[in-house]
Design an enzyme around this catalytic site. Sequence first.
Site, PDB file in Angstrom:
ATOM      1  N   SER A  72       3.634 -28.674  -3.568  1.00 24.09           N
ATOM      2  CA  SER A  72       2.443 -29.512  -3.418  1.00 24.09           C
ATOM      3  C   SER A  72       2.617 -30.438  -2.224  1.00 24.09           C
ATOM      4  CB  SER A  72       2.198 -30.330  -4.693  1.00 24.09           C
ATOM      5  OG  SER A  72       0.969 -31.027  -4.614  1.00 24.09           O
ATOM      6  N   ASP A  73       1.511 -30.756  -1.589  1.00 21.27           N
ATOM      7  CA  ASP A  73       1.529 -31.712  -0.479  1.00 21.27           C
ATOM      8  C   ASP A  73       0.193 -32.438  -0.462  1.00 21.27           C
ATOM      9  OD1 ASP A  73       3.189 -32.556   1.970  1.00 21.27           O
ATOM     10  OD2 ASP A  73       1.180 -32.253   2.804  1.00 21.27           O
ATOM     11  N   GLN A  74       0.217 -33.665   0.037  1.00 25.53           N
ATOM     12  CA  GLN A  74      -0.996 -34.474   0.000  1.00 25.53           C
ATOM     13  C   GLN A  74      -1.130 -35.287   1.274  1.00 25.53           C
ATOM     14  OE1 GLN A  74      -1.327 -38.243  -2.406  1.00 25.53           O
ATOM     15  NE2 GLN A  74      -2.712 -36.966  -3.606  1.00 25.53           N
TER      16      GLN A  74
END
Length: 198
Positions: A72-74
Amino acid sequence: MHTTQPPLVLASTSPYRRALLTRLGLTFRTASPDVDERRRPDEPPQVLVLRLAEAKARAVASAHPDAFIIGSDQVACLDDAVLGKPLGRDAAIAQLERASGRTVLFQTGLCLLDARSGQAQTLVEPFRVHFRPLGRQRIEGYLDREQPYDCAGSFKSEGLGIALFERLEGEDPNALIGLPMIRLIRLLESVGIFPLGA
């Protein structure tokens, strides 16, 4: 002897993502992905988070070749600018002053990688945060109490940061913390992992 379900690995050392995944009651391990997270020239934010979510999952696949791996990345975006983690008080003040009375769009990339086949399912979950008008005293008071310097956008929505907002807009508030749980559950179920049982 083969286990009935491949192991589950979270390709992240984020305590926030680990805490969210723990809620599902599934057994999982964490692994630290070694990934260059720099944005490429003219790379749109949604492309960036998709690329990095998958890159993080693939970065730990060789050490977990029989696992399902979650990456995941944001990023937080205000206009065309990407707001990173402030890492210090002055940068956090500047971020919150800029966000005051405005809307910040969070884009969270999610990847579920089957390390056995190399097949990845990816998606981007958007979430909008509408900020209240914030004076300098309120901003500094908030930062002194919560010190969210490792959080994109300079706040913790699961904590006192909620007091900074006019309203929240999106399908899954967990995406704001770093892991879109509703969509993740659907991905897990699609590969035979059922948090509530089959």
